[in-house]
Design an enzyme around this catalytic site. Structure first.
Site, mmCIF file in Angstrom:
data_model
loop_
_atom_site.group_PDB
_atom_site.id
_atom_site.type_symbol
_atom_site.label_atom_id
_atom_site.label_comp_id
_atom_site.label_asym_id
_atom_site.label_seq_id
_atom_site.Cartn_x
_atom_site.Cartn_y
_atom_site.Cartn_z
ATOM 1 N N ASP A 1 19.135 -50.308 -90.066
ATOM 2 C CA ASP A 1 18.618 -48.949 -89.927
ATOM 3 C C ASP A 1 17.125 -48.946 -89.567
ATOM 4 O O ASP A 1 16.427 -47.962 -89.774
ATOM 5 C CB ASP A 1 18.866 -48.141 -91.209
ATOM 6 C CG ASP A 1 18.242 -48.817 -92.425
ATOM 7 O OD1 ASP A 1 17.797 -49.979 -92.290
ATOM 8 O OD2 ASP A 1 18.198 -48.186 -93.487
ATOM 9 N N HIS B 1 4.987 -66.032 -67.972
ATOM 10 C CA HIS B 1 5.259 -65.096 -69.061
ATOM 11 C C HIS B 1 5.281 -65.804 -70.424
ATOM 12 O O HIS B 1 6.130 -65.532 -71.257
ATOM 13 C CB HIS B 1 6.582 -64.352 -68.812
ATOM 14 C CG HIS B 1 6.507 -63.415 -67.659
ATOM 15 N ND1 HIS B 1 7.596 -62.920 -67.002
ATOM 16 C CD2 HIS B 1 5.430 -62.862 -67.028
ATOM 17 C CE1 HIS B 1 7.205 -62.125 -66.012
ATOM 18 N NE2 HIS B 1 5.898 -62.079 -66.011
ATOM 19 N N ASP C 1 -4.072 -63.058 -70.966
ATOM 20 C CA ASP C 1 -3.688 -61.841 -70.232
ATOM 21 C C ASP C 1 -3.365 -60.801 -71.296
ATOM 22 O O ASP C 1 -2.309 -60.872 -71.936
ATOM 23 C CB ASP C 1 -2.479 -62.146 -69.335
ATOM 24 C CG ASP C 1 -2.113 -60.968 -68.444
ATOM 25 O OD1 ASP C 1 -2.627 -59.845 -68.665
ATOM 26 O OD2 ASP C 1 -1.287 -61.161 -67.522
ATOM 27 N N ASP D 1 -5.048 -53.900 -67.949
ATOM 28 C CA ASP D 1 -4.335 -55.166 -67.717
ATOM 29 C C ASP D 1 -5.348 -56.173 -67.183
ATOM 30 O O ASP D 1 -5.727 -56.102 -66.013
ATOM 31 C CB ASP D 1 -3.204 -54.891 -66.701
ATOM 32 C CG ASP D 1 -2.350 -56.126 -66.434
ATOM 33 O OD1 ASP D 1 -2.539 -57.151 -67.116
ATOM 34 O OD2 ASP D 1 -1.490 -56.045 -65.531
ATOM 35 N N HIS E 1 3.450 -65.321 -57.399
ATOM 36 C CA HIS E 1 3.583 -63.877 -57.607
ATOM 37 C C HIS E 1 2.685 -63.119 -56.639
ATOM 38 O O HIS E 1 1.853 -63.702 -55.952
ATOM 39 C CB HIS E 1 3.298 -63.499 -59.063
ATOM 40 C CG HIS E 1 1.914 -63.864 -59.554
ATOM 41 N ND1 HIS E 1 0.795 -63.136 -59.214
ATOM 42 C CD2 HIS E 1 1.471 -64.872 -60.354
ATOM 43 C CE1 HIS E 1 -0.269 -63.672 -59.808
ATOM 44 N NE2 HIS E 1 0.118 -64.730 -60.490
ATOM 45 N N HIS F 1 -0.185 -54.880 -58.617
ATOM 46 C CA HIS F 1 0.838 -53.875 -58.917
ATOM 47 C C HIS F 1 0.105 -52.595 -59.286
ATOM 48 O O HIS F 1 -1.081 -52.630 -59.644
ATOM 49 C CB HIS F 1 1.781 -54.343 -60.044
ATOM 50 C CG HIS F 1 1.086 -54.760 -61.311
ATOM 51 N ND1 HIS F 1 0.601 -53.858 -62.243
ATOM 52 C CD2 HIS F 1 0.762 -55.992 -61.808
ATOM 53 C CE1 HIS F 1 0.051 -54.515 -63.252
ATOM 54 N NE2 HIS F 1 0.117 -55.819 -63.012
ATOM 55 N N HIS G 1 3.098 -51.810 -65.349
ATOM 56 C CA HIS G 1 3.622 -51.918 -63.982
ATOM 57 C C HIS G 1 3.998 -50.493 -63.618
ATOM 58 O O HIS G 1 5.120 -50.048 -63.829
ATOM 59 C CB HIS G 1 4.817 -52.866 -63.912
ATOM 60 C CG HIS G 1 4.438 -54.294 -64.164
ATOM 61 N ND1 HIS G 1 5.341 -55.311 -64.292
ATOM 62 C CD2 HIS G 1 3.216 -54.885 -64.308
ATOM 63 C CE1 HIS G 1 4.701 -56.453 -64.511
ATOM 64 N NE2 HIS G 1 3.420 -56.207 -64.538
ATOM 65 N N GLU H 1 -5.009 -59.727 -59.113
ATOM 66 C CA GLU H 1 -4.805 -60.818 -60.067
ATOM 67 C C GLU H 1 -4.262 -62.100 -59.441
ATOM 68 O O GLU H 1 -3.168 -62.546 -59.761
ATOM 69 C CB GLU H 1 -3.857 -60.356 -61.178
ATOM 70 C CG GLU H 1 -2.563 -59.702 -60.711
ATOM 71 C CD GLU H 1 -1.671 -59.317 -61.889
ATOM 72 O OE1 GLU H 1 -1.386 -60.200 -62.711
ATOM 73 O OE2 GLU H 1 -1.261 -58.147 -61.975
ATOM 74 N N TYR I 1 -1.145 -72.086 -60.340
ATOM 75 C CA TYR I 1 -0.395 -72.622 -61.486
ATOM 76 C C TYR I 1 0.156 -73.993 -61.107
ATOM 77 O O TYR I 1 1.067 -74.096 -60.285
ATOM 78 C CB TYR I 1 0.749 -71.670 -61.863
ATOM 79 C CG TYR I 1 0.264 -70.235 -61.977
ATOM 80 C CD1 TYR I 1 -0.346 -69.775 -63.141
ATOM 81 C CD2 TYR I 1 0.382 -69.358 -60.886
ATOM 82 C CE1 TYR I 1 -0.830 -68.479 -63.229
ATOM 83 C CE2 TYR I 1 -0.103 -68.054 -60.962
ATOM 84 C CZ TYR I 1 -0.708 -67.618 -62.131
ATOM 85 O OH TYR I 1 -1.189 -66.340 -62.203
ATOM 86 N N ARG J 1 -5.637 -67.608 -63.888
ATOM 87 C CA ARG J 1 -5.479 -66.276 -63.273
ATOM 88 C C ARG J 1 -6.697 -65.454 -63.669
ATOM 89 O O ARG J 1 -7.219 -65.602 -64.783
ATOM 90 C CB ARG J 1 -4.194 -65.584 -63.754
ATOM 91 C CG ARG J 1 -4.019 -64.186 -63.176
ATOM 92 C CD ARG J 1 -2.584 -63.621 -63.327
ATOM 93 N NE ARG J 1 -2.151 -63.420 -64.688
ATOM 94 C CZ ARG J 1 -1.300 -64.189 -65.341
ATOM 95 N NH1 ARG J 1 -0.761 -65.240 -64.747
ATOM 96 N NH2 ARG J 1 -0.969 -63.930 -66.594
ATOM 97 N N GLU K 1 -7.842 -61.371 -63.481
ATOM 98 C CA GLU K 1 -7.241 -60.059 -63.192
ATOM 99 C C GLU K 1 -8.151 -58.920 -63.636
ATOM 100 O O GLU K 1 -8.655 -58.916 -64.756
ATOM 101 C CB GLU K 1 -5.901 -59.951 -63.948
ATOM 102 C CG GLU K 1 -5.241 -58.589 -63.842
ATOM 103 C CD GLU K 1 -3.858 -58.544 -64.486
ATOM 104 O OE1 GLU K 1 -3.597 -59.312 -65.429
ATOM 105 O OE2 GLU K 1 -3.039 -57.720 -64.035
#
Ligand code: GLY
Ligand code: MN
Ligand code: MN
Length: 451
Positions: free
Chosen positions: A38, A242, A259, A270, A349, A353, A360, A383, A387, A404, A406
């Site tokens: 619940d 990710h 990130d 972001d 990538h 975005h 996103h 960004e 890698y 990265r 960004e």
């Protein structure tokens, strides 16, 4: 709700109503999700619904019907219930929907199915986003069926169901000055969190300790929640796009990729920064870092009205590919490497975005099959990254490095504006800041003053 926000929601509804003409729009709230037994997941209102109402309660539906005698702006909401409110918190109730949220008519949510056929009568077009929630879809279709069964009485049933996102997401894509400032305020909190992360990340600490500190800064600033799951990836974890476990012990010589961005008043930021855990870049780390930074700066420079996200991506890819060839990561010449996508194993990538209420964010990326030209008020991330997994077929010195950088960029009439400024990213600036770290147990140095 602050009066200026009321005015902004009202203005959005007016514009959306203007696009409905002889139609009707139905926008349901976000469903609640059970976590287990619940216990529910944290509730977060649907962005379309919130964009038009500022109403954050579950079990509610917005109906907009131009020229409707009982009111054009109708909310179905949970009724007041003192017993339930002891458990779940206060509800606006039907009266509050009118007095606090400006609805012209409000009804208990339990009456939605019963009232729907009347609302759907004598409208030609239903603006509704099918496919989001099959249960709610069935209720809407049942309402339409109910009207169809009565057409012999002269009532008109909707003959078209169109995706409400077509106009609504077009509106959300172009941010008002108020929205831009909300993203900028989120950016300022995100900046504090990244600065704090830079101060406390060090060999011998876990990624999750840094994540915890970021979340503390977010929450302590009064923001509701992170805009997405924070990534703290050190060493080879920085090459996992990710990475979410955030459970590694950071080590001397690692880079750490962070990130993380806060959501404030339903607007996201972001931001990614990558820096050496022990305060100094190694020579190969610095080579790669400078490459990604150069790619980001040139990609940001490409943001202006009339340019497209593809132009922004191409600017980043040109710099990255040229650098990858020069560093011997891929075979040249550069033009051929771009043409054949040889950079893709290490930059897999896109560069941007949309950003807004959702990290996103909504809005079409293509119009008539062509990349959408940027317009003032649109906000996108820039960004680029690189890698190189531990088993990548590149010179050994570069293996296990992920980077990265960004930022969140608004398109302006004459170019762009960075909504996440002054978060250190030049390697010298980072080394100066990181080198000043104090040992555990001593107070951290003061934050640098904004440039
Ligand atoms: N943090 C999600 C992204 O960068 O797209
Ligand atoms: Mn990000
Ligand atoms: Mn992003």
């Amino acid at each position: 709700m602050a009066p200026q926000l009321q005015a902004e929601y009202a203005e959005r509804r007016k514009r959306f109503l203007g696009e409905l003409t002889d139609g009707i729009a139905i926008v349901p709230c976000a469903p609640s999700f059970i976590r287990n037994n619940d216990v529910e997941h944290e509730y977060r209102q649907d962005s379309d619904f919130y964009y038009l109402t500022g109403f954050d309660e579950p079990e509610s539906v917005l109906v907009l019907k131009p020229g409707h005698a009982d009111g054009e702006y109708i909310l179905f909401v949970r009724e007041r219930d003192p017993e339930r409110e002891v458990w779940d918190g206060r509800r606006a109730g039907v009266d509050g929907a009118v007095t606090k949220f400006g609805a012209e008519a409000a009804y208990p949510i339990a009456e939605f199915d019963k009232r729907l056929p009347e609302l759907l009568s004598d409208v030609r077009r239903l603006h509704y986003r099918l496919g989001q929630d099959p249960d709610f879809d069935r209720r809407v279709v049942a309402g339409v069926q109910n009207v169809r069964r009565r057409v012999r009485t002269g009532v008109v049933a909707p003959s078209e169901i169109v995706d409400s996102a077509v106009s609504l997401h077009g509106m959300r894509l172009r941010k008002s000055s108020q929205e831009l400032s909300a993203i900028e305020r989120a950016g300022a909190i995100t900046r504090s969190a990244h600065l704090r992360a830079m101060q406390m990340a060090r060999p011998g600490r876990h990624e999750f300790e840094v994540e915890a500190e970021i979340l503390r800064v977010f929450r302590q600033s009064g923001a509701e929640r992170p805009a997405y799951g924070s990534i703290v990836g050190s060493g080879p974890n920085a090459t996992i796009l990710h990475h979410r476990r955030n459970d590694r012990l950071m080590q001397e010589g690692d880079l750490v990729l962070i990130d993380a961005g806060v959501e404030l008043d339903y607007y996201a930021s972001d931001v990614t920064r990558t820096f050496p855990v022990s305060g100094r870049f190694s020579a190969p780390q610095r080579e790669l870092y400078e490459l990604v930074l150069q790619a980001q700066l040139e990609a940001i420079d490409a943001v202006k009205p009339g340019a497209t996200m593809v132009d922004v991506h191409d600017a980043a890819v040109a710099v990255l590919t040229d650098g990858m060839v020069k560093l011997g990561l891929i075979e040249g010449p550069c033009e051929k490497a771009i043409e054949e996508g040889r950079y893709k194993p290490y930059y897999m990538h896109k560069t941007s975005h949309w950003l807004g209420m959702d990290v996103h964010d909504v809005g079409n990326y293509f119009v008539d099959k062509r990349p959408r030209p940027l317009e003032p008020g649109m906000v996108l991330t820039v960004e680029p990254g690189i890698y190189l997994a531990e088993d990548a077929e590149v010179p050994e010195a570069y293996r296990g490095i992920g980077i990265r950088i960004e930022d969140d960029i608004a398109v302006t009439a004459d170019g762009h504006r960075n909504l996440t400024p002054n978060i250190p990213k030049s390697p010298d600036e980072l080394e100066a800041l990181l080198g000043a770290r104090t040992p555990e147990g001593q107070p951290p140095p003061r934050e640098p003053a904004p440039a």
